[in-house]
Write a protein that holds these residues in place. Structure first.
Motif, PDB file in Angstrom:
ATOM      1  N   CYS A 121       0.766  -1.169   0.033  1.00  0.00           N
ATOM      2  CA  CYS A 121      -0.074  -0.062   0.113  1.00  0.00           C
ATOM      3  C   CYS A 121       0.862   1.166  -0.049  1.00  0.00           C
ATOM      4  O   CYS A 121       2.006   1.042  -0.155  1.00  0.00           O
ATOM      5  CB  CYS A 121      -0.993   0.107   1.242  1.00  0.00           C
ATOM      6  SG  CYS A 121      -0.440   0.628   2.784  1.00  0.00           S
TER       7      CYS A 121
ATOM      8  N   CYS B 254       5.763   1.472   4.648  1.00  0.00           N
ATOM      9  CA  CYS B 254       6.583   1.073   5.800  1.00  0.00           C
ATOM     10  C   CYS B 254       7.815   0.305   5.257  1.00  0.00           C
ATOM     11  O   CYS B 254       7.809  -0.239   4.082  1.00  0.00           O
ATOM     12  CB  CYS B 254       5.550  -0.078   6.417  1.00  0.00           C
ATOM     13  SG  CYS B 254       4.047   0.450   7.163  1.00  0.00           S
TER      14      CYS B 254
ATOM     15  N   CYS C  16       1.568  -4.184   9.404  1.00  0.00           N
ATOM     16  CA  CYS C  16       0.565  -4.902   9.562  1.00  0.00           C
ATOM     17  C   CYS C  16       0.430  -6.356   8.764  1.00  0.00           C
ATOM     18  O   CYS C  16       1.642  -6.670   8.603  1.00  0.00           O
ATOM     19  CB  CYS C  16      -0.633  -4.088   8.473  1.00  0.00           C
ATOM     20  SG  CYS C  16      -0.525  -4.380   6.791  1.00  0.00           S
TER      21      CYS C  16
HETATM   22  S1  SF4 Z   1       3.062  -3.438   6.238  1.00  0.00           S
HETATM   23 FE1  SF4 Z   1       0.951  -2.783   5.800  1.00  0.00          FE
HETATM   24  S2  SF4 Z   1       0.398  -0.797   6.154  1.00  0.00           S
HETATM   25 FE2  SF4 Z   1       2.658  -0.846   5.924  1.00  0.00          FE
HETATM   26  S3  SF4 Z   1       3.063  -0.409   3.668  1.00  0.00           S
HETATM   27 FE3  SF4 Z   1       2.803  -2.606   4.014  1.00  0.00          FE
HETATM   28  S4  SF4 Z   1       0.484  -3.142   3.524  1.00  0.00           S
HETATM   29 FE4  SF4 Z   1       0.752  -0.654   4.021  1.00  0.00          FE
END
Ligand code: SF4
Length: 139
Positions: free
Chosen positions: A11, A15, A43
Motif C-alpha cells: 500500500c 513501511c 500490518c
Molecule cells: S506493512 Fe501494511 S500498512 Fe505498511 S506499507 Fe505494507 S501493507 Fe501498507
C-alpha cells in the motif's frame, strides 16, 4: 541468513521491512526498527504476505496468445522467450503511440512486485510520454 531492507509494496504507507533471505528464499520479514514511517510495526500483509514469491504456481516465463503461430486475442497462451516477449511489447507500444498518442498507453502495476520493480515499471511508461500509471494498492 542475509537481511535486505526494502519498502513494503502493498500500500502507499511506505513501511520499511527487513526481509531475511536464506538459500535464495525469503524466510521471514520484520519491521525495520525505529524507521520514521512505521516505527517497528507492520500490518499482517507486510509481516506475512511473502509466500507467493516462491509459489510453484507463479508464472516464471512470458506467454503470448497465439493462433497459427501469430498473435491473436482469441489464441491460446504459448510460452515464448523473454526476447520475443520484449520485442512484442515494444512493437505494440510503439505502434500504439504512433497511431493514438502516448496517453493511449496505461500501465497497471502490482503490489506483488518490489518497490524497485514498480519504480522501473513507472519509468518505462513515463519515458514513453505518459503519466498513466497506477497500482492495484489504490483499488
Ligand atoms: S506493512 Fe501494511 S500498512 Fe505498511 S506499507 Fe505494507 S501493507 Fe501498507
Amino acid at each position: 541468513m542475509k537481511k535486505f531492507q526494502t519498502t513494503c509494496p502493498y500500500c502507499g504507507t511506505g513501511c520499511n521491512i527487513d526481509l531475511f533471505v536464506e538459500n535464495n528464499k525469503i524466510v521471514k520479514a520484520e519491521p525495520t526498527k525505529e524507521h520514521h514511517v512505521n516505527d517497528g510495526e507492520l500490518c499482517l500483509k507486510g509481516l506475512y504476505g511473502w509466500e507467493y514469491v516462491h509459489s510453484p504456481r507463479r508464472l516464471t516465463k512470458p506467454m503470448i496468445r497465439k493462433k497459427n503461430g501469430e498473435f491473436s486475442k482469441d489464441g491460446d497462451l504459448v510460452e515464448v522467450s523473454f526476447d520475443e516477449a520484449y520485442d512484442f511489447v515494444a512493437q505494440r507500444m510503439k505502434s500504439t503511440v504512433e497511431k493514438y498518442g502516448a496517453d493511449s498507453l496505461m500501465g497497471f502495476s502490482s503490489a506483488r512486485c518490489s518497490n524497485e520493480d514498480n519504480y522501473t515499471f513507472q519509468k518505462l511508461f513515463r519515458t514513453q510520454g505518459t503519466n498513466n500509471i497506477d497500482h492495484c494498492a489504490r483499488l
